[in-house]
Design a protein around this motif. Structure first.
Motif, PDB file in Angstrom:
ATOM      1  N   CYS A 104      69.808 -68.903  69.178  1.00  0.00           N
ATOM      2  CA  CYS A 104      70.622 -68.815  67.995  1.00  0.00           C
ATOM      3  C   CYS A 104      69.899 -67.741  66.644  1.00  0.00           C
ATOM      4  CB  CYS A 104      71.163 -70.368  67.440  1.00  0.00           C
ATOM      5  SG  CYS A 104      71.321 -71.204  68.824  1.00  0.00           S
ATOM      6  N   PRO A 105      70.905 -68.152  65.837  1.00  0.00           N
ATOM      7  CA  PRO A 105      70.551 -67.171  64.467  1.00  0.00           C
ATOM      8  C   PRO A 105      69.288 -67.336  63.647  1.00  0.00           C
ATOM      9  CG  PRO A 105      72.001 -67.755  64.080  1.00  0.00           C
ATOM     10  CD  PRO A 105      72.174 -68.694  65.398  1.00  0.00           C
ATOM     11  N   ASN A 106      68.063 -68.471  64.069  1.00  0.00           N
ATOM     12  CA  ASN A 106      67.179 -68.198  63.464  1.00  0.00           C
ATOM     13  C   ASN A 106      66.305 -68.900  64.469  1.00  0.00           C
ATOM     14  OD1 ASN A 106      67.296 -67.767  61.124  1.00  0.00           O
ATOM     15  ND2 ASN A 106      68.869 -70.042  61.213  1.00  0.00           N
ATOM     16  N   SER A 107      66.477 -68.627  65.921  1.00  0.00           N
ATOM     17  CA  SER A 107      65.058 -69.093  67.067  1.00  0.00           C
ATOM     18  C   SER A 107      64.193 -68.088  66.961  1.00  0.00           C
ATOM     19  CB  SER A 107      65.662 -69.186  68.639  1.00  0.00           C
ATOM     20  OG  SER A 107      66.227 -67.134  68.581  1.00  0.00           O
ATOM     21  N   MET A 108      63.054 -68.642  67.265  1.00  0.00           N
ATOM     22  CA  MET A 108      61.582 -68.914  67.322  1.00  0.00           C
ATOM     23  C   MET A 108      61.225 -67.019  68.055  1.00  0.00           C
ATOM     24  SD  MET A 108      58.550 -68.355  66.164  1.00  0.00           S
ATOM     25  CE  MET A 108      58.756 -70.206  65.277  1.00  0.00           C
ATOM     26  N   GLU A 109      62.699 -66.479  69.230  1.00  0.00           N
ATOM     27  CA  GLU A 109      62.246 -65.794  69.581  1.00  0.00           C
ATOM     28  C   GLU A 109      62.756 -64.313  68.645  1.00  0.00           C
ATOM     29  OE1 GLU A 109      63.231 -66.584  74.524  1.00  0.00           O
ATOM     30  OE2 GLU A 109      64.697 -66.626  73.219  1.00  0.00           O
ATOM     31  N   MET A 110      63.616 -64.709  67.705  1.00  0.00           N
ATOM     32  CA  MET A 110      63.832 -63.950  66.977  1.00  0.00           C
ATOM     33  C   MET A 110      63.432 -63.360  65.693  1.00  0.00           C
ATOM     34  SD  MET A 110      68.311 -65.148  66.723  1.00  0.00           S
ATOM     35  CE  MET A 110      68.623 -63.669  65.347  1.00  0.00           C
ATOM     36  N   LEU A 111      63.338 -64.091  65.332  1.00  0.00           N
ATOM     37  CA  LEU A 111      61.577 -64.101  64.886  1.00  0.00           C
ATOM     38  C   LEU A 111      60.079 -62.849  65.345  1.00  0.00           C
ATOM     39  CD1 LEU A 111      61.677 -67.426  62.885  1.00  0.00           C
ATOM     40  CD2 LEU A 111      62.672 -65.402  62.447  1.00  0.00           C
ATOM     41  N   LEU A 112      60.275 -62.951  66.360  1.00  0.00           N
ATOM     42  CA  LEU A 112      59.489 -62.248  67.648  1.00  0.00           C
ATOM     43  C   LEU A 112      60.038 -61.064  67.370  1.00  0.00           C
ATOM     44  CD1 LEU A 112      57.311 -64.676  69.330  1.00  0.00           C
ATOM     45  CD2 LEU A 112      57.029 -64.321  67.807  1.00  0.00           C
ATOM     46  N   HIS A 113      60.878 -60.351  67.219  1.00  0.00           N
ATOM     47  CA  HIS A 113      61.976 -59.280  68.112  1.00  0.00           C
ATOM     48  C   HIS A 113      62.277 -58.827  66.877  1.00  0.00           C
ATOM     49  CE1 HIS A 113      60.226 -61.594  71.995  1.00  0.00           C
ATOM     50  NE2 HIS A 113      60.162 -59.956  72.292  1.00  0.00           N
ATOM     51  N   ASN A 114      62.094 -59.172  65.899  1.00  0.00           N
ATOM     52  CA  ASN A 114      63.449 -58.622  65.181  1.00  0.00           C
ATOM     53  C   ASN A 114      62.441 -56.687  64.392  1.00  0.00           C
ATOM     54  OD1 ASN A 114      64.643 -57.768  63.244  1.00  0.00           O
ATOM     55  ND2 ASN A 114      64.641 -59.662  61.636  1.00  0.00           N
ATOM     56  N   ASN A 115      61.995 -56.136  65.115  1.00  0.00           N
ATOM     57  CA  ASN A 115      61.829 -54.703  64.516  1.00  0.00           C
ATOM     58  C   ASN A 115      63.002 -53.752  64.345  1.00  0.00           C
ATOM     59  OD1 ASN A 115      62.581 -54.569  66.807  1.00  0.00           O
ATOM     60  ND2 ASN A 115      60.906 -53.229  67.626  1.00  0.00           N
ATOM     61  N   LEU A 116      64.685 -54.605  64.048  1.00  0.00           N
ATOM     62  CA  LEU A 116      65.133 -53.666  63.479  1.00  0.00           C
ATOM     63  C   LEU A 116      65.305 -52.975  62.018  1.00  0.00           C
ATOM     64  CD1 LEU A 116      67.732 -54.889  66.123  1.00  0.00           C
ATOM     65  CD2 LEU A 116      66.625 -53.045  66.675  1.00  0.00           C
ATOM     66  N   SER A 117      66.068 -51.757  62.151  1.00  0.00           N
ATOM     67  CA  SER A 117      66.352 -51.866  60.769  1.00  0.00           C
ATOM     68  C   SER A 117      67.301 -51.370  60.046  1.00  0.00           C
ATOM     69  CB  SER A 117      65.859 -50.153  60.442  1.00  0.00           C
ATOM     70  OG  SER A 117      64.620 -50.087  60.913  1.00  0.00           O
ATOM     71  N   LEU A 118      68.034 -52.983  60.267  1.00  0.00           N
ATOM     72  CA  LEU A 118      69.459 -53.088  59.624  1.00  0.00           C
ATOM     73  C   LEU A 118      69.781 -53.510  58.035  1.00  0.00           C
ATOM     74  CD1 LEU A 118      69.369 -56.055  62.111  1.00  0.00           C
ATOM     75  CD2 LEU A 118      70.887 -53.496  62.316  1.00  0.00           C
ATOM     76  N   PRO A 119      71.002 -52.512  57.730  1.00  0.00           N
ATOM     77  CA  PRO A 119      70.870 -52.512  56.765  1.00  0.00           C
ATOM     78  C   PRO A 119      70.668 -54.016  56.010  1.00  0.00           C
ATOM     79  CG  PRO A 119      72.984 -51.347  57.855  1.00  0.00           C
ATOM     80  CD  PRO A 119      72.249 -51.945  59.082  1.00  0.00           C
ATOM     81  N   LYS A 120      70.725 -53.699  54.762  1.00  0.00           N
ATOM     82  CA  LYS A 120      70.671 -55.499  53.833  1.00  0.00           C
ATOM     83  C   LYS A 120      70.793 -55.059  52.793  1.00  0.00           C
ATOM     84  CE  LYS A 120      66.628 -57.324  57.207  1.00  0.00           C
ATOM     85  NZ  LYS A 120      67.621 -58.233  57.560  1.00  0.00           N
ATOM     86  N   VAL A 121      71.582 -56.207  51.886  1.00  0.00           N
ATOM     87  CA  VAL A 121      72.081 -56.173  49.962  1.00  0.00           C
ATOM     88  C   VAL A 121      70.768 -56.737  49.346  1.00  0.00           C
ATOM     89  CG1 VAL A 121      73.625 -57.196  48.222  1.00  0.00           C
ATOM     90  CG2 VAL A 121      74.437 -55.411  51.010  1.00  0.00           C
ATOM     91  N   THR A 122      70.113 -56.380  48.726  1.00  0.00           N
ATOM     92  CA  THR A 122      69.004 -56.641  48.305  1.00  0.00           C
ATOM     93  C   THR A 122      69.626 -56.646  46.083  1.00  0.00           C
ATOM     94  OG1 THR A 122      68.216 -54.622  47.512  1.00  0.00           O
ATOM     95  CG2 THR A 122      67.357 -55.268  49.932  1.00  0.00           C
TER      96      THR A 122
END
Length: 246
Positions: A104-122
């Motif tokens: 799911c979107p906020n699971s711990m696994e996602m937080l550990l493997h989030n090394n993608l440079s995805l576009p964001k709006v800042t």
């Protein structure tokens, strides 16, 4: 006595008075016609006629800018509908991944493997209501949508059961990127990844281990959903406030 002959009352004018020349069919001499004109008209005839001065042309530069801005603003309603559709589809695909793979979107696994440079709006992109910068925001959105194309291609190839839905998502994303690019004052400033850059990123994504594929899919869909949420807000703000300036 013989009655006196009846005298005629017809008045006779001297031969040289010129009065009988006013009868129909005769024209007065030019000098006489001018002498009979009222003084103001006579003065106009005597003064040399000046060349007609051209009327000042209206400055159309302001109108041209308004027309240009209106032409760029025209796709706003269509863009807002498409952005809302993309946001809804991405959110639905997120739920599918969460349900099928328990990622799911906020699971711990996602937080550990989030090394993608995805576009964001800042905040610096000028898309927030405070300090809103129309052209800068639209450039950011269009560039981000073009960049997401490679990531969505990876999702399409990996998320087999939703292949057609992701393909439709990718096609609509590219369409929205083109539409918003048309609203940018200088479309050349929109960053579109070239073929080599896209191929390099695609190769990197394909090298991800099988056990982290599902996490990568969810990361891409999560960030794309967030990106589209901010896109909807920005385009809706432009349409509602009519603040789009040339």
């Amino acid at each position: 006595p013989r009655p006196e002959p009846r005298r005629s009352h017809t008045m006779k004018f001297p031969r040289d008075c010129g009065c009988d020349r006013a009868r129909a069919g005769r024209r007065r001499p030019p000098a006489l016609r001018a002498a009979l004109l009222p003084p103001p008209l006579l003065l106009l005839l005597l003064v040399p006629r000046a060349a007609a001065a051209p009327l000042p042309s209206a400055d159309s530069s302001g109108e041209a800018e308004l027309d240009e801005a209106a032409a760029r603003r025209a796709p706003l309603p269509q863009s807002l509908l498409l952005a809302r559709l993309l946001h809804a589809r991405a959110a639905q695909l997120q739920d599918e991944v969460c349900e099928k793979f328990t990622i799911c979107p906020n699971s711990m696994e996602m937080l550990l493997h989030n090394n993608l440079s995805l576009p964001k709006v800042t905040k610096e992109d000028g898309c927030l209501l405070a300090g809103f910068d129309e052209d800068k925001c639209l450039r950011t959105i269009s560039s981000g949508l073009y960049t997401f194309q490679t990531y969505l291609k990876y999702v399409q190839e990996t998320f087999i059961s939703e292949n057609q839905n992701v393909e439709s998502l990718s096609y609509s994303t590219e369409r929205l990127a083109r539409t918003i690019r048309q609203m940018v004052i200088n479309p050349e400033e929109v960053i579109i990844p070239d073929a080599a850059t896209q191929e390099s990123l695609h190769t990197k994504l394909k090298s991800i281990r099988a056990w982290t594929e599902k996490i990568t899919i969810q990361l891409i869909l999560r960030d794309f959903t967030s990106f589209m949420e901010k896109t909807v807000r920005a385009v809706r703000y432009l349409q509602n406030t009519r603040s789009f300036r040339a």
